[in-house]
Design a protein around this motif. Structure first.
Motif, mmCIF file in Angstrom:
data_model
loop_
_atom_site.group_PDB
_atom_site.id
_atom_site.type_symbol
_atom_site.label_atom_id
_atom_site.label_comp_id
_atom_site.label_asym_id
_atom_site.label_seq_id
_atom_site.Cartn_x
_atom_site.Cartn_y
_atom_site.Cartn_z
ATOM 1 N N GLY A 197 0.799 -1.226 0.000
ATOM 2 C CA GLY A 197 0.000 0.000 0.000
ATOM 3 C C GLY A 197 0.829 1.272 0.000
ATOM 4 N N GLY A 198 2.148 1.157 0.013
ATOM 5 C CA GLY A 198 3.015 2.329 0.058
ATOM 6 C C GLY A 198 3.431 2.802 -1.319
ATOM 7 N N PRO A 199 4.161 3.913 -1.360
ATOM 8 C CA PRO A 199 4.574 4.490 -2.638
ATOM 9 C C PRO A 199 5.566 3.617 -3.417
ATOM 10 N N GLU A 200 6.202 2.651 -2.759
ATOM 11 C CA GLU A 200 7.162 1.800 -3.453
ATOM 12 C C GLU A 200 6.514 0.605 -4.147
ATOM 13 N N ASP A 201 5.176 0.502 -4.070
ATOM 14 C CA ASP A 201 4.498 -0.570 -4.797
ATOM 15 C C ASP A 201 4.743 -0.452 -6.297
ATOM 16 N N GLU A 202 4.776 0.778 -6.806
ATOM 17 C CA GLU A 202 5.078 0.984 -8.215
ATOM 18 C C GLU A 202 5.775 2.317 -8.412
ATOM 19 N N GLU A 203 6.597 2.360 -9.455
ATOM 20 C CA GLU A 203 7.375 3.549 -9.776
ATOM 21 C C GLU A 203 7.247 3.808 -11.271
ATOM 22 N N PHE A 204 7.105 5.064 -11.647
ATOM 23 C CA PHE A 204 6.979 5.443 -13.047
ATOM 24 C C PHE A 204 8.170 6.301 -13.436
ATOM 25 N N ALA A 205 8.627 6.143 -14.676
ATOM 26 C CA ALA A 205 9.745 6.943 -15.181
ATOM 27 C C ALA A 205 9.265 7.737 -16.387
ATOM 28 N N PRO A 206 9.700 8.998 -16.493
ATOM 29 C CA PRO A 206 9.337 9.775 -17.685
ATOM 30 C C PRO A 206 10.008 9.176 -18.917
ATOM 31 N N MET A 207 9.359 9.326 -20.053
ATOM 32 C CA MET A 207 9.937 8.800 -21.285
ATOM 33 C C MET A 207 9.392 9.547 -22.490
ATOM 34 N N GLU A 208 10.199 9.587 -23.536
ATOM 35 C CA GLU A 208 9.727 10.065 -24.836
ATOM 36 C C GLU A 208 8.854 8.961 -25.418
#
Length: 161
Positions: free
Chosen positions: A144-155
């Motif tokens: 349930g924490g923020p480390e469950d998923e991570e997003f990276a910016p991309m072109e």
């Protein structure tokens, strides 16, 4: 379309996908196939198993644009199609700690009866279904924490299917 030519999606094979996880295949004859030693992983003692059911909306066209990439640093994530469908898998290795190397992204088209498990920490595009809505089960661990998923910016990345 970006200046980079479209990445061509390849058939999903266990050997080609091995750096990113494990291909799950339904047996061709009656019986059971177990996956014990593959990519299933929970790297956080407080995380609990999670099963989600999703109806993936289709992306249209012979070229698909991927605009988002994500990872689950502490959990594997399995995608299991619940009906025959065409779907696209896009993965990228890590280039430096916490960053995907999109210049080495690879795209795969699973065959009927194939699912997969992304190894913990594997950068991948969100579920991309082709042609018509399709149901999937997703298995992973969450706390349930923020480390469950991570997003990276991309072109935007163009994938030829």
């Amino acid at each position: 379309m970006s200046g980079r030519s479209a990445l061509r999606a390849l058939p999903l094979t266990p050997d080609a996908f091995a750096p990113f996880g494990e291909v799950l295949t339904v047996p061709q004859t009656p019986g059971r196939r177990d996956y014990f030693d593959g990519g299933l992983a929970n790297l956080r003692p407080g995380a609990r198993p999670s099963v989600s059911l999703i109806l993936g909306a289709p992306a249209a066209g012979a070229t698909i644009e991927v605009t988002q990439i994500e990872r689950h640093a502490f959990s594997s994530q399995s995608f299991l199609p619940l009906a025959p469908c065409r779907w696209l898998v896009v993965v990228a290795p890590e280039t430096q700690p916490g960053r995907p190397d999109l210049s080495r992204a690879v795209a795969f088209l699973p065959a009927p009866g194939q699912g997969l498990t992304f190894a913990a920490g594997t950068w991948h595009a969100p579920l991309t279904v082709l042609e018509k809505p399709a149901p999937f089960a997703i298995v992973m661990w969450r706390d349930g924490g923020p480390e469950d998923e991570e997003f990276a910016p991309m072109e935007p990345l163009q994938i030829s299917v």
